[in-house]
Design an enzyme around this catalytic site. Structure first.
Site, short mmCIF file in Angstrom:
data_model
loop_
_atom_site.label_atom_id
_atom_site.label_comp_id
_atom_site.label_asym_id
_atom_site.label_seq_id
_atom_site.Cartn_x
_atom_site.Cartn_y
_atom_site.Cartn_z
N ASP A 299 -7.54 7.26 1.97
CA ASP A 299 -7.41 5.97 2.65
C ASP A 299 -6.16 5.28 2.15
OD1 ASP A 299 -7.87 3.78 4.16
OD2 ASP A 299 -9.67 3.12 3.13
N THR A 301 -5.87 1.93 1.48
CA THR A 301 -6.24 0.96 0.45
C THR A 301 -6.85 1.68 -0.75
OG1 THR A 301 -6.67 -0.68 2.15
CG2 THR A 301 -7.56 -1.12 -0.04
N ASP A 533 -14.54 5.09 -0.67
CA ASP A 533 -15.11 4.08 -1.55
C ASP A 533 -16.25 3.29 -0.92
OD1 ASP A 533 -13.74 2.62 0.28
OD2 ASP A 533 -12.37 1.65 -1.14
#
Length: 779
Positions: A299, A301, A533
């Site tokens: 990802d 982020t 996450d």
């Protein structure tokens, strides 16, 4: 039954009937094996049964020192059991739903009950701050807003008017409502995720699978061979003790149990090394899986960027000020009580005038892509993605400004006014643009460059605008970052394998699409790692060959992942990759030492079934040789740096080194057996010289696998030669080794030992390199 009245709910009789019919919210059963089943599964194996049977038979002979081989089986079983129990406890701790009491309306009264007490058609009373325990439909109430980010990854509140569905696992962030329970137990959305997340995932270890396959085949081969050898020995000699000990030595030699132990120990040592680098390893075989990875999906982020958002700039429209735009955005955020990263960045940049009191709100919707609020001063502000809020109303100048900001890697929010929040919006006036920036990690460029040199492709899968993600990826130096695609334009039946190969950056990706992209890469024979996450990443994490979670992520993601980056720094993955490659490359290298014994034991057992001689080895003879020439150097070599890419071809590499050595040992054993008949040696003399030749040839194998040399390896080789000398000429009696300090024996074993370098080199060149190396071995 018909939907109950939201004001009264079910009666006690209705609830009793539902419970009797099994329509209550039963908790999910653990999907992992119980501790008893784990212990039994690791203990009662065919491999252990063979070892235990041999141990029992050796015990009857009274030669207890020959039972030392059982230590390897016991340690190996203990390690396997410990690792599985540890993994079970971590997986069972996965909880998407917090087990807190819930409020239901029954017989006209609200009451709190445990989640297990919910029945189908109950009327739940949901308020701000609670987590939805089951799936249902809003049937009454002034208004509800839910945060479904744990399930979908969408970090904004979603309005839930009457008639809409609320999903288990989501959180109520605003409002209150009565919800009719439609799905319970394993039927719910969160339960579906939990079932996939909790299902035990077999860690993909090609190396261990190959070794175990060898052991399985050998186990079925050794039983008939062992019975045949024992029967022949009893018929010819009638010596029970000799028959048991020689047969046991033959059977034990066939199984490379030390290789399994060494592999598990080496992986455990690697796990400790990685823990020192702030990486938690949840499944040891995953170290190997990551060493074989050739694609990593990540990802934006938390990997490319730090995840700490800030307002980089405010671009007001003519006639408006930066302060006015920032205050309008802050007012919308405050009215909605948002607390995500974007909201915090806006709050930090602009303050809400104390006179603004919200009179109506429109929470963010993933379909609308905007949110808004009306205030007591008569103003209505909206904020969202420019293409979704203003659309065709955007002027050419505004479109250029948005494209320029997006191209620079900013997330762009448009802030404007409207007459009201009534849909569809009309007569909008843009106040300006807010540019949101996410800081690129300082280590990102070096990390991506490292993976580029290691033939590992990187794919960025994000829910953000693909142009923004692509430009951030370019800033971090990601190769191929310009190949980006908006996944909202992709049909459900698209060829995800082709898409995954063609593009590097994927924007606006849904959780289901993440899984499909990974599955598509695997369909193209890639070994895929996935970083995530959130609960919305669970399905993709499960689909991947190797799953990686950040410590700051959700418990669900951490519980299901093979690795957890304790400092949430993706740069740590370079160390994990190198650690995995070191272990796997070195295990493949030293496996030859272990399989030499396996090969010659199988062949010699088959030969001695038809010869009028005893199998020339007992278990205690080989125990010190295996320790000195195989186990100790094998373990030391697994600690050597070796960071080359794992290429596979395990059996090919092993057989080209091990098979020539085994053939040499078989040849020397037959020569010494013939000499036994000619010179009438005792069994102890023959077995001692056979084991001496085994030790010398194993040293030659070690000489090959230890290359390239350094002073430590050379010292090890010299020390082992000294240890072998001491074993056979100074301390051999405890191991049933005969005295070799006799000239007649020296005249036999001396020339044989001297000939081993030439014999092994010849066999290695012609049998190993010219024949076995050209065979396509199936691994």
């Amino acid at each position: 039954m018909a939907q109950p009245d939201p004001t009264t709910g079910l009666s006690q009789a209705d609830v009793a009937a539902k419970i009797a019919a099994g329509e209550h919210n039963e908790p999910l059963k653990p999907l992992t094996r119980s501790i008893g089943q784990i212990i039994a599964g690791n203990t009662f194996t065919l491999f252990n049964a063979v070892n235990l049977a041999l141990g029992a038979l050796i015990f009857t002979t009274g030669s207890y020192r020959n039972l030392l081989f059982l230590g390897v089986a016991i340690i190996n079983t203990a390690i396997g059991t410990f690792q599985e129990i540890r993994a079970k406890r971590q997986i069972d701790h996965l909880s998407i739903l917090a087990a807190t009491p819930v409020t239901v309306r029954r017989a006209g009264h609200d009451q709190q009950i445990p989640q297990e007490g919910i029945v189908r058609d109950d009327i739940l009373q949901l308020r701000r701050g609670v987590q939805v325990p089951v799936d249902g439909e809003v049937v009454a109430g002034p208004g509800l807003e839910a945060d479904e980010s744990p399930l979908t990854g969408e970090a904004n509140a979603i309005a839930k008017p009457i008639g809409s569905t609320v999903l288990s696992g989501s959180f109520i962030v605003a409002g209150s409502a009565s919800v009719h329970v439609t799905k319970i137990g394993s039927e719910t959305f969160a339960a579906g995720l939990a079932l996939e997340a909790k299902a035990e995932k077999a860690a993909p270890s090609q190396l261990l699978n190959t070794i175990n396959r060898i052991i399985q085949v050998l186990t079925w081969v050794l039983i008939p061979l062992g019975l045949a050898l024992f029967t022949v020995s009893m018929v010819r000699r009638g010596n029970y003790n000799r028959a048991i000990l020689t047969t046991s030595a033959a059977v034990i030699g066939m199984i490379p149990e030390g290789l399994v132990l060494l592999t598990n120990v080496a992986l455990a040592v690697s796990a400790r090394h990685l823990a020192a680098k702030k990486v938690l390893v949840r499944a040891l075989p995953a170290i190997e899986a990551l060493a074989r990875v050739d694609v990593i999906c990540l990802d934006k982020t938390g990997t490319i960027t730090s995840g700490e958002l800030r307002v980089a700039a405010v671009q007001p429209e003519p006639g408006h000020t930066e302060a006015a735009v920032a205050q309008a955005a802050a007012a919308v955020v405050a009215a909605l009580n948002d607390d995500n990263e974007t909201a915090r960045a806006i709050k930090a940049h602009g303050s809400t005038p104390p006179s603004l009191v919200a009179t109506a709100t429109m929470p963010f919707s993933s379909a609308r892509k905007w949110s808004g609020a009306s205030f007591g001063n008569g103003q209505t502000y909206i904020m969202g993605a420019p293409e979704f809020t203003f659309g065709a109303q955007l002027t050419a100048a505004q479109q250029r400004a948005i494209a320029q900001a997006t191209g620079a890697g900013y997330r762009v929010l448009a802030v404007g006014t409207a007459p009201s929040l009534a849909l569809p919006l009309h007569d909008l006036t843009m106040l300006g643009l807010i540019l949101i920036a996410d800081t690129v990690r300082p280590t990102a460029k070096a990390t991506f460059a490292f993976f580029g040199t290691q033939d590992v492709a990187l794919k960025v899968i994000s829910g953000d605008n693909p142009i923004t993600v692509a430009n951030v990826a370019k800033q971090a130096g990601l190769p191929g970052a310009e190949r980006a695609i908006d996944m909202t334009t992709v049909a459900p039946d698209a060829d995800f394998a082709a898409l995954a190969e063609r593009y590097t950056v994927f924007g606006r990706v849904t959780p289901a699409q993440k899984k499909q992209l990974i599955s598509g890469l695997q369909a193209r024979d890639h070994t895929v790692a996935m970083t995530g996450d959130g609960v919305n990443d669970v399905l993709a994490l499960r689909q991947s060959d190797c799953s990686i979670a950040m410590a700051t992520g959700s418990e669900a993601a951490k519980s299901i992942s093979d690795f957890v980056l304790l400092d949430s720094n993706f740069a740590a993955m370079t160390g994990v990759l190198n650690e995995g490659r070191r272990v796997i490359n070195n295990i493949e290298r030293v496996a030859s030492l272990f399989l030499v014994k396996t090969i010659f034991s199988v062949v010699l057992t088959a030969i001695f079934v038809f010869l009028p001689f005893d199998y020339p080895i007992v278990p205690i003879n080989l125990t010190p040789v295996s320790a000195l020439m195989v186990a100790v150097p094998g373990f030391l070599l697994t600690l050597e740096p070796n960071f080359q890419r794992v290429t596979g071809r395990f059996l090919q590499k092993v057989m080209t080194i091990a098979a020539p050595a085994a053939v040499a040992i078989i040849g020397y054993t037959m020569v010494l057996t013939a000499f036994e008949a000619v010179f009438h040696w005792s069994f102890a003399v023959t077995s001692t010289m056979v084991v001496l030749l085994i030790a010398v040839i194993e040293w030659h194998v070690l000489f090959i696998v230890a290359r390239p040399f350094n002073r430590y390896k050379l010292a090890m080789l010299v020390a082992l030669l000294g240890a072998v000398f001491c074993l056979f000429f100074l301390v051999g009696r405890p191991f049933s080794l005969a005295n070799l300090w006799r000239w007649p024996l020296l005249l036999v074993y001396g020339p044989l030992v001297a000939s081993t370098p030439v014999v092994y080199a010849f066999l290695q060149e012609f049998l190993g390199k010219r024949i076995l190396a050209r065979i396509r071995w199936r691994t």
